[in-house]
Write a protein that holds these residues in place. Structure first.
Motif, PDB file in Angstrom:
ATOM      1  N   LYS A 140      -8.777   8.144   2.222  1.00  0.00           N
ATOM      2  CA  LYS A 140      -9.040   7.940   3.642  1.00  0.00           C
ATOM      3  C   LYS A 140      -9.050   9.300   4.339  1.00  0.00           C
ATOM      4  O   LYS A 140      -8.068  10.044   4.285  1.00  0.00           O
ATOM      5  CB  LYS A 140      -7.968   7.040   4.269  1.00  0.00           C
ATOM      6  CG  LYS A 140      -8.053   6.921   5.781  1.00  0.00           C
ATOM      7  CD  LYS A 140      -9.332   6.234   6.241  1.00  0.00           C
ATOM      8  CE  LYS A 140      -9.387   6.150   7.763  1.00  0.00           C
ATOM      9  NZ  LYS A 140     -10.594   5.439   8.229  1.00  0.00           N
ATOM     10  N   HIS A 141     -10.174   9.601   4.997  1.00  0.00           N
ATOM     11  CA  HIS A 141     -10.279  10.846   5.770  1.00  0.00           C
ATOM     12  C   HIS A 141      -9.543  10.704   7.093  1.00  0.00           C
ATOM     13  O   HIS A 141      -9.620   9.658   7.752  1.00  0.00           O
ATOM     14  CB  HIS A 141     -11.749  11.172   6.048  1.00  0.00           C
ATOM     15  CG  HIS A 141     -11.933  12.198   7.131  1.00  0.00           C
ATOM     16  ND1 HIS A 141     -11.776  13.545   6.915  1.00  0.00           N
ATOM     17  CD2 HIS A 141     -12.239  12.048   8.457  1.00  0.00           C
ATOM     18  CE1 HIS A 141     -11.992  14.190   8.041  1.00  0.00           C
ATOM     19  NE2 HIS A 141     -12.273  13.315   8.987  1.00  0.00           N
ATOM     20  N   VAL A 142      -8.813  11.751   7.485  1.00  0.00           N
ATOM     21  CA  VAL A 142      -8.207  11.799   8.816  1.00  0.00           C
ATOM     22  C   VAL A 142      -8.543  13.133   9.471  1.00  0.00           C
ATOM     23  O   VAL A 142      -8.666  14.163   8.796  1.00  0.00           O
ATOM     24  CB  VAL A 142      -6.678  11.627   8.768  1.00  0.00           C
ATOM     25  CG1 VAL A 142      -6.297  10.208   8.409  1.00  0.00           C
ATOM     26  CG2 VAL A 142      -6.010  12.636   7.856  1.00  0.00           C
ATOM     27  N   ASP A 143      -8.691  13.109  10.782  1.00  0.00           N
ATOM     28  CA  ASP A 143      -8.960  14.309  11.574  1.00  0.00           C
ATOM     29  C   ASP A 143      -7.617  14.885  12.011  1.00  0.00           C
ATOM     30  O   ASP A 143      -7.000  14.398  12.955  1.00  0.00           O
ATOM     31  CB  ASP A 143      -9.820  13.936  12.782  1.00  0.00           C
ATOM     32  CG  ASP A 143     -10.269  15.149  13.578  1.00  0.00           C
ATOM     33  OD1 ASP A 143      -9.585  16.199  13.508  1.00  0.00           O
ATOM     34  OD2 ASP A 143     -11.286  15.045  14.291  1.00  0.00           O
ATOM     35  N   VAL A 144      -7.155  15.925  11.305  1.00  0.00           N
ATOM     36  CA  VAL A 144      -5.838  16.485  11.574  1.00  0.00           C
ATOM     37  C   VAL A 144      -5.761  17.091  12.972  1.00  0.00           C
ATOM     38  O   VAL A 144      -4.743  16.970  13.660  1.00  0.00           O
ATOM     39  CB  VAL A 144      -5.481  17.538  10.504  1.00  0.00           C
ATOM     40  CG1 VAL A 144      -4.176  18.237  10.843  1.00  0.00           C
ATOM     41  CG2 VAL A 144      -5.373  16.880   9.139  1.00  0.00           C
ATOM     42  N   ALA A 145      -6.832  17.745  13.419  1.00  0.00           N
ATOM     43  CA  ALA A 145      -6.829  18.340  14.762  1.00  0.00           C
ATOM     44  C   ALA A 145      -6.686  17.261  15.834  1.00  0.00           C
ATOM     45  O   ALA A 145      -5.977  17.443  16.828  1.00  0.00           O
ATOM     46  CB  ALA A 145      -8.110  19.137  14.977  1.00  0.00           C
ATOM     47  N   ARG A 146      -7.337  16.127  15.638  1.00  0.00           N
ATOM     48  CA  ARG A 146      -7.246  15.027  16.613  1.00  0.00           C
ATOM     49  C   ARG A 146      -5.832  14.439  16.624  1.00  0.00           C
ATOM     50  O   ARG A 146      -5.284  14.135  17.688  1.00  0.00           O
ATOM     51  CB  ARG A 146      -8.259  13.931  16.264  1.00  0.00           C
ATOM     52  CG  ARG A 146      -8.272  12.769  17.251  1.00  0.00           C
ATOM     53  CD  ARG A 146      -9.439  11.832  16.957  1.00  0.00           C
ATOM     54  NE  ARG A 146      -9.437  10.697  17.871  1.00  0.00           N
ATOM     55  CZ  ARG A 146      -8.817   9.538  17.646  1.00  0.00           C
ATOM     56  NH1 ARG A 146      -8.133   9.393  16.514  1.00  0.00           N
ATOM     57  NH2 ARG A 146      -8.857   8.564  18.515  1.00  0.00           N
ATOM     58  N   ALA A 178      -6.081  12.479   3.736  1.00  0.00           N
ATOM     59  CA  ALA A 178      -6.216  13.930   3.858  1.00  0.00           C
ATOM     60  C   ALA A 178      -7.466  14.250   4.683  1.00  0.00           C
ATOM     61  O   ALA A 178      -8.363  13.406   4.826  1.00  0.00           O
ATOM     62  CB  ALA A 178      -6.323  14.579   2.477  1.00  0.00           C
ATOM     63  N   PRO A 179      -7.568  15.476   5.217  1.00  0.00           N
ATOM     64  CA  PRO A 179      -8.772  15.849   5.972  1.00  0.00           C
ATOM     65  C   PRO A 179      -9.993  16.054   5.084  1.00  0.00           C
ATOM     66  O   PRO A 179     -11.125  16.013   5.556  1.00  0.00           O
ATOM     67  CB  PRO A 179      -8.363  17.153   6.670  1.00  0.00           C
ATOM     68  CG  PRO A 179      -7.252  17.698   5.836  1.00  0.00           C
ATOM     69  CD  PRO A 179      -6.530  16.510   5.293  1.00  0.00           C
ATOM     70  N   ALA A 180      -9.769  16.259   3.782  1.00  0.00           N
ATOM     71  CA  ALA A 180     -10.879  16.424   2.829  1.00  0.00           C
ATOM     72  C   ALA A 180     -10.329  16.266   1.418  1.00  0.00           C
ATOM     73  O   ALA A 180      -9.110  16.284   1.203  1.00  0.00           O
ATOM     74  CB  ALA A 180     -11.530  17.802   2.991  1.00  0.00           C
ATOM     75  N   ILE A 181     -11.240  16.098   0.458  1.00  0.00           N
ATOM     76  CA  ILE A 181     -10.837  15.953  -0.940  1.00  0.00           C
ATOM     77  C   ILE A 181     -11.890  16.609  -1.818  1.00  0.00           C
ATOM     78  O   ILE A 181     -13.088  16.570  -1.521  1.00  0.00           O
ATOM     79  CB  ILE A 181     -10.666  14.455  -1.305  1.00  0.00           C
ATOM     80  CG1 ILE A 181     -10.082  14.302  -2.706  1.00  0.00           C
ATOM     81  CG2 ILE A 181     -11.963  13.690  -1.154  1.00  0.00           C
ATOM     82  CD1 ILE A 181      -9.656  12.875  -3.038  1.00  0.00           C
ATOM     83  N   VAL A 207       0.855  -1.187   0.000  1.00  0.00           N
ATOM     84  CA  VAL A 207       0.000   0.000   0.000  1.00  0.00           C
ATOM     85  C   VAL A 207       0.891   1.238   0.000  1.00  0.00           C
ATOM     86  O   VAL A 207       1.666   1.460   0.941  1.00  0.00           O
ATOM     87  CB  VAL A 207      -0.932   0.039   1.230  1.00  0.00           C
ATOM     88  CG1 VAL A 207      -1.892   1.230   1.124  1.00  0.00           C
ATOM     89  CG2 VAL A 207      -1.690  -1.267   1.378  1.00  0.00           C
ATOM     90  N   VAL A 208       0.810   2.019  -1.076  1.00  0.00           N
ATOM     91  CA  VAL A 208       1.542   3.284  -1.163  1.00  0.00           C
ATOM     92  C   VAL A 208       0.615   4.380  -0.655  1.00  0.00           C
ATOM     93  O   VAL A 208      -0.514   4.535  -1.151  1.00  0.00           O
ATOM     94  CB  VAL A 208       1.978   3.569  -2.615  1.00  0.00           C
ATOM     95  CG1 VAL A 208       2.691   4.922  -2.693  1.00  0.00           C
ATOM     96  CG2 VAL A 208       2.882   2.456  -3.125  1.00  0.00           C
ATOM     97  N   ILE A 209       1.070   5.131   0.335  1.00  0.00           N
ATOM     98  CA  ILE A 209       0.211   6.106   1.024  1.00  0.00           C
ATOM     99  C   ILE A 209       0.799   7.509   0.876  1.00  0.00           C
ATOM    100  O   ILE A 209       1.972   7.739   1.174  1.00  0.00           O
ATOM    101  CB  ILE A 209       0.082   5.754   2.520  1.00  0.00           C
ATOM    102  CG1 ILE A 209      -0.519   4.349   2.675  1.00  0.00           C
ATOM    103  CG2 ILE A 209      -0.758   6.789   3.252  1.00  0.00           C
ATOM    104  CD1 ILE A 209      -0.384   3.773   4.065  1.00  0.00           C
ATOM    105  N   GLU A 210      -0.017   8.430   0.405  1.00  0.00           N
ATOM    106  CA  GLU A 210       0.367   9.835   0.288  1.00  0.00           C
ATOM    107  C   GLU A 210      -0.471  10.641   1.281  1.00  0.00           C
ATOM    108  O   GLU A 210      -1.699  10.506   1.327  1.00  0.00           O
ATOM    109  CB  GLU A 210       0.138  10.336  -1.137  1.00  0.00           C
ATOM    110  CG  GLU A 210       0.528  11.785  -1.372  1.00  0.00           C
ATOM    111  CD  GLU A 210       2.018  12.032  -1.179  1.00  0.00           C
ATOM    112  OE1 GLU A 210       2.390  13.184  -0.890  1.00  0.00           O
ATOM    113  OE2 GLU A 210       2.822  11.077  -1.327  1.00  0.00           O
ATOM    114  N   VAL A 211       0.188  11.470   2.085  1.00  0.00           N
ATOM    115  CA  VAL A 211      -0.481  12.211   3.153  1.00  0.00           C
ATOM    116  C   VAL A 211      -0.524  13.694   2.805  1.00  0.00           C
ATOM    117  O   VAL A 211       0.481  14.283   2.399  1.00  0.00           O
ATOM    118  CB  VAL A 211       0.269  12.017   4.492  1.00  0.00           C
ATOM    119  CG1 VAL A 211      -0.387  12.841   5.598  1.00  0.00           C
ATOM    120  CG2 VAL A 211       0.298  10.543   4.875  1.00  0.00           C
ATOM    121  N   LYS A 212      -1.688  14.324   2.998  1.00  0.00           N
ATOM    122  CA  LYS A 212      -1.849  15.754   2.783  1.00  0.00           C
ATOM    123  C   LYS A 212      -2.441  16.395   4.035  1.00  0.00           C
ATOM    124  O   LYS A 212      -3.307  15.825   4.693  1.00  0.00           O
ATOM    125  CB  LYS A 212      -2.760  16.043   1.584  1.00  0.00           C
ATOM    126  CG  LYS A 212      -2.192  15.559   0.251  1.00  0.00           C
ATOM    127  CD  LYS A 212      -0.865  16.243  -0.053  1.00  0.00           C
ATOM    128  CE  LYS A 212      -0.231  15.717  -1.335  1.00  0.00           C
ATOM    129  NZ  LYS A 212       1.126  16.273  -1.544  1.00  0.00           N
TER     130      LYS A 212
END
Length: 265
Positions: A234-240, A215-218, A176-181
């Motif tokens: 995949k959504h992530v909660d950056v503040a959390r 990313a937090p949104a797309i 799994v290649v994962i790119e984070v924003k």
């Protein structure tokens, strides 16, 4: 109502009266002065005479800055008592904390200017986020936030044309290649992930490879392109993540300067 008063190149008698009045009214005080500084409390320090920028906030916080650099050379996170006295032809500004007892003394021999601002208000919420590298570091330590059962193989794996943020293996043994924003992902982020996935496939011809954009949104256009390329979001909660990462730093004893100042206060 906000009011602003100032003096430019005042004599020390005028400056003493002005600063004393501003302290009594809990004004924000900003002054450029020639001074020496002494501190006693948890430790002790002495700073010889030089030109400094001194900021006194309404809550009693005191910061002493040199003409260069962004960090204060001396500071008091709050003050229980502030006194302003005339001493041997100079002004002695003293800030005292009771618990723990700390004393910061600024001995002023010249005042270039002093500004007093009364009635400043700031009730806005402050939200601090990590940068992309810090988010990727945290996710590499906690890959289950992306997908349950992921096992990280490498952080920042070089591929032709750049570095994949994270390379992992899923429960079915697929890479799994994962790119984070850090912010909303757009079409450029999708193209970047697609390029990295294709380069990884080229270098690993027999491997089954997935790609996940975190990313937090797309944007809608980016999500449409992502889906058409067989990639995933995949959504992530950056503040959390920021909150959890900060807790980890505190527990490990690894504190940034801002964390240290907050803890000291």
């Amino acid at each position: 109502m906000t009011t602003v008063k100032y003096l430019a190149e005042p004599d020390l008698d005028k400056a003493h009266n002005f600063i004393s009045s501003a302290v009594a009214q809990r004004d924000m005080i900003v002054m450029a002065v020639k001074c020496s500084v002494a501190y006693e409390g948890r430790g002790a320090s002495r700073l010889g005479e030089g030109d400094r920028l001194v900021i006194v906030k309404p809550d009693g916080a005191v910061l002493v800055h040199r003409p260069t650099g962004y960090s204060p050379v001396n500071w008091q996170p709050d003050s229980h008592v502030i006194t302003v006295e005339k001493q041997d032809g100079r002004i002695l500004f003293r800030s005292v904390r009771k618990r723990p007892r700390e004393v910061l003394e600024i001995l002023i021999s010249r005042v270039y200017f002093v500004v007093a601002i009364h009635g400043l208000l700031d009730d806005a919420e402050f939200i601090e986020y990590l940068d992309e590298s810090e988010i990727a570091d945290y996710l590499a330590r906690h890959p289950d936030l992306i997908e349950e059962g992921l096992r990280v193989v490498r952080r920042e794996r070089p591929v032709e044309g750049g570095y994949a943020d994270i390379v992992a293996v899923d429960k079915q043994g697929r890479y799994v290649v994962i790119e984070v924003k850090r912010v909303t992902a757009g079409i450029d982020a999708v193209k970047q992930l697609h390029r990295y996935v294709e380069m990884f496939r080229k270098a690993n011809a027999e491997a089954k490879v997935r790609g996940i954009l975190v990313a937090p949104a797309i944007t809608k256009d980016a999500l449409s392109l992502l889906t058409s390329l067989g990639l995933e979001y995949k959504h992530v909660d950056v503040a959390r993540i920021h909150k959890k990462a900060k807790q980890e730093r505190r527990h490990s004893g690894s504190l940034s300067l801002l964390d240290f100042i907050g803890k000291r206060g």
